[in-house]
Scaffold this motif. Structure first.
Motif, short mmCIF file in Angstrom:
data_model
loop_
_atom_site.label_atom_id
_atom_site.label_comp_id
_atom_site.label_asym_id
_atom_site.label_seq_id
_atom_site.Cartn_x
_atom_site.Cartn_y
_atom_site.Cartn_z
N GLY A 64 -5.47 -2.06 0.33
CA GLY A 64 -4.56 -2.03 -0.81
C GLY A 64 -4.85 -0.87 -1.74
N MET A 65 -6.12 -0.59 -1.97
CA MET A 65 -6.48 0.55 -2.82
C MET A 65 -6.11 1.87 -2.15
SD MET A 65 -7.65 -0.44 -5.76
CE MET A 65 -8.65 0.90 -6.42
N GLN A 66 -6.25 1.93 -0.83
CA GLN A 66 -5.87 3.14 -0.12
C GLN A 66 -4.38 3.41 -0.26
OE1 GLN A 66 -6.50 3.01 4.12
NE2 GLN A 66 -5.97 5.17 4.41
N GLU A 67 -3.58 2.37 -0.12
CA GLU A 67 -2.13 2.53 -0.26
C GLU A 67 -1.76 2.95 -1.68
OE1 GLU A 67 1.99 -0.07 0.36
OE2 GLU A 67 0.05 -0.89 0.97
N GLU A 72 -8.30 9.26 1.16
CA GLU A 72 -8.63 9.33 2.58
C GLU A 72 -9.57 8.18 2.97
OE1 GLU A 72 -10.36 13.15 2.95
OE2 GLU A 72 -8.43 14.22 2.86
N PRO A 73 -9.34 7.57 4.13
CA PRO A 73 -10.22 6.48 4.55
C PRO A 73 -11.59 7.00 5.00
CG PRO A 73 -8.66 7.00 6.28
CD PRO A 73 -8.27 7.84 5.10
N ILE A 74 -12.62 6.23 4.72
CA ILE A 74 -13.96 6.45 5.26
C ILE A 74 -14.19 5.34 6.27
CG2 ILE A 74 -16.42 6.68 4.77
CD1 ILE A 74 -15.65 7.36 1.86
N VAL A 75 -14.43 5.72 7.52
CA VAL A 75 -14.47 4.75 8.61
C VAL A 75 -15.83 4.82 9.29
CG1 VAL A 75 -13.42 4.08 10.80
CG2 VAL A 75 -11.99 4.94 8.95
N LEU A 80 -12.93 0.21 8.20
CA LEU A 80 -12.72 0.90 6.93
C LEU A 80 -13.81 0.46 5.96
CD1 LEU A 80 -10.85 2.67 5.11
CD2 LEU A 80 -9.65 0.55 4.53
N ILE A 81 -14.64 1.41 5.52
CA ILE A 81 -15.76 1.04 4.66
C ILE A 81 -15.76 1.82 3.33
CG2 ILE A 81 -17.28 0.07 6.43
CD1 ILE A 81 -17.86 3.61 5.25
N GLY A 82 -14.71 2.59 3.08
CA GLY A 82 -14.64 3.30 1.81
C GLY A 82 -13.43 4.20 1.75
N LEU A 83 -13.24 4.83 0.60
CA LEU A 83 -12.14 5.76 0.37
C LEU A 83 -12.67 6.96 -0.38
CD1 LEU A 83 -9.55 3.16 -1.00
CD2 LEU A 83 -9.67 4.03 1.36
N ALA A 84 -12.10 8.13 -0.12
CA ALA A 84 -12.53 9.35 -0.80
C ALA A 84 -11.31 10.09 -1.31
CB ALA A 84 -13.34 10.24 0.14
N SER A 85 -11.39 10.58 -2.54
CA SER A 85 -10.33 11.41 -3.08
C SER A 85 -10.20 12.68 -2.25
CB SER A 85 -10.64 11.77 -4.53
OG SER A 85 -9.85 12.85 -4.97
N PRO A 86 -9.00 13.07 -1.86
CA PRO A 86 -8.84 14.28 -1.04
C PRO A 86 -9.12 15.56 -1.82
CG PRO A 86 -6.69 13.37 -1.61
CD PRO A 86 -7.71 12.37 -2.06
#
Length: 457
Positions: A64-67, A72-75, A80-86
């Motif tokens: 939900g936060m990614q959407e 960008e997803p961290i896999v 999926l274990i995290g997200l990073a600002s592009p």
């Protein structure tokens, strides 16, 4: 914990390791403030922990936060274990027990830090509330046993969880049942790094006392004010705690690199796969110890960067300094921690005064404070007084430093007002943990369930 790095630049020798740290030197005008904060996810219905999987689990929350953010997803594997600002403006990651962490962007002012935290928490609530998920701000899990606490599906956590009992009694508790606020700060030179490291090491026990907010374990008082601080006393003393060599008058980048070389590794990352390496030090790795065990066994700069992220001293050196002594806590604390350290370290007069004040503090004295602060917090003795006395002085210096920085918000206020929660603690002489205990005994009918409302973000 930081996102693990893949950087295939070969490490030719010790000088490369030292040079990596030295490359962190930045002119004062380029100094930034990075703030990280963790929080416990819980289901509002029953105050139970949130697992990774399931229709209302951590994975769904991340999706939900990614959407919402477009990050960008961290896999790890297929997880999926995290997200990073592009564009390098922060990251969201998972601590081992599902603690949800924002690693904030490098920002110029604490005003910006507070806005960043506000925006993050607002966005997170929009995704979490329909899932029945809330977030708790305190230093350690107050209710759940270790067995009840999930382990996130991240390969390095599997390695750490298996290794921790070999080197200390509280490593798994640290991983899965603690939460922190951390501030990352820059330095201009080796000498500037040295002074900030030394001040940071000496005053880290004070930060533990000021931010103490973990007096409960598995539903009852644990006899401590910062259980998190006590946990760190026996996690892995090869890689954690006070570093006596940093107190030396000639301490520098090479000394930290020498120490790091002889700390056992956790892993080597190759082609997205983690290979356990807890049986060798980085020095042994450089000498060929993994030659027959991992693909491409020659050390890289990525290996060094990842190794530095698995060291846990009270102040950690990378290409910046990480202040690591504070419990997690309510929203105002997310702003108060960088205010405390920026006020002391980013104004030259404040740094000079603090360095002079603490110059004759010995390793043994600081260690004694660190050992006692989890239990006694501001009542911890120091010389002819207590840590409360240190708090008065440190906060006065920090306030003056922030006023001299004169970073104003649109309403004309400087950053000094962010110290107010800490000044209140010192003025009344009781920590947040003691206020929690008072409520537990007087208002909450000896139940910790009200914590999940009173200290939710």
């Amino acid at each position: 914990m930081a996102r693990d790095t893949s950087n295939d630049t070969p490490v030719e020798g010790f000088d490369d390791l030292v040079d990596y740290l030295a490359q962190g030197c930045r002119p004062r005008e380029d100094w930034k403030i990075g703030t990280e904060h963790e929080k416990f996810a819980f289901y509002a219905d029953g105050n139970s922990p949130v697992p990774y999987d399931g229709s209302a689990g951590i994975r769904v929350l991340l999706e939900g936060m990614q959407e919402k953010l477009g990050w960008e997803p961290i896999v790890d594997g297929n997880k999926l274990i995290g997200l990073a600002s592009p564009i390098g403006q922060g990251a969201i990651s998972l601590e081992p027990g599902g603690q949800f962490e924002l690693s904030g962007a490098p920002l110029e002012t604490i005003h910006q830090t507070c806005r960043e935290s506000n925006v993050h928490l607002s966005q997170l609530r929009q995704i979490a509330e329909p899932l029945g998920i809330g977030f708790l701000g305190m230093g350690a899990s107050p209710k759940w046993s270790l067995e009840q606490t999930p382990l996130m599906p991240k390969s390095r956590y599997e390695i750490m969880s298996a290794y921790m009992p070999e080197v200390g009694s509280q490593g798994r508790d640290m991983m899965r049942r603690t939460s922190t606020i951390q501030t990352n700060l820059d330095f201009s030179s080796e000498a500037d790094m040295r002074r900030k490291m030394q001040v940071g090491m000496k005053l880290q026990p004070l930060a533990t006392a000021l931010f103490a907010s973990s007096p409960f374990t598995e539903g009852a008082p644990n006899g401590l004010l910062s259980w998190r601080g006590d946990i760190w006393r026996d996690v892995d003393n090869n890689r954690a705690g006070i570093l006596p060599f940093t107190f030396a008058s000639d301490f520098g980048f090479a000394d930290y690199a020498e120490w790091a070389l002889d700390v056992p590794m956790y892993f080597v990352l190759r082609d997205g796969r983690y290979h356990r390496a807890t049986h060798v030090t980085f020095r042994q790795f450089m000498d060929g110890a993994l030659r027959d065990e991992v693909p491409n066994p020659e050390p890289t700069l990525g290996d060094w960067i990842n190794h530095l992220s698995t060291l846990f001293p009270d102040v950690r050196l990378k290409q910046f300094l990480e202040m690591r002594g504070a419990d997690g806590g309510p929203w105002r604390r997310i702003c108060a921690l960088p205010a405390f350290w920026v006020g002391l370290l980013y104004d030259q007069d404040a740094l000079d005064e603090t360095a002079d004040w603490t110059a004759d503090w010995t390793v043994d004295e600081v260690q004694a404070m660190r050992d006692t602060a989890p239990e006694k917090a501001l009542a911890t003795p120091f010389r002819d007084g207590t840590m409360r006395d240190l708090g008065y002085r440190a906060l006065a210096i920090a306030r003056a430093g922030l006023q001299r920085r004169a970073k104003l918000n649109p309403d004309g206020f400087d950053e000094a007002h962010f110290l107010a929660p800490l000044e209140e603690i010192v003025a009344r002489g009781t920590t947040e943990a003691e206020e929690m205990l008072r409520a537990y005994h007087l208002r909450w009918d000896h139940s910790i369930e009200p914590l999940f409302e009173a200290y939710a973000y």
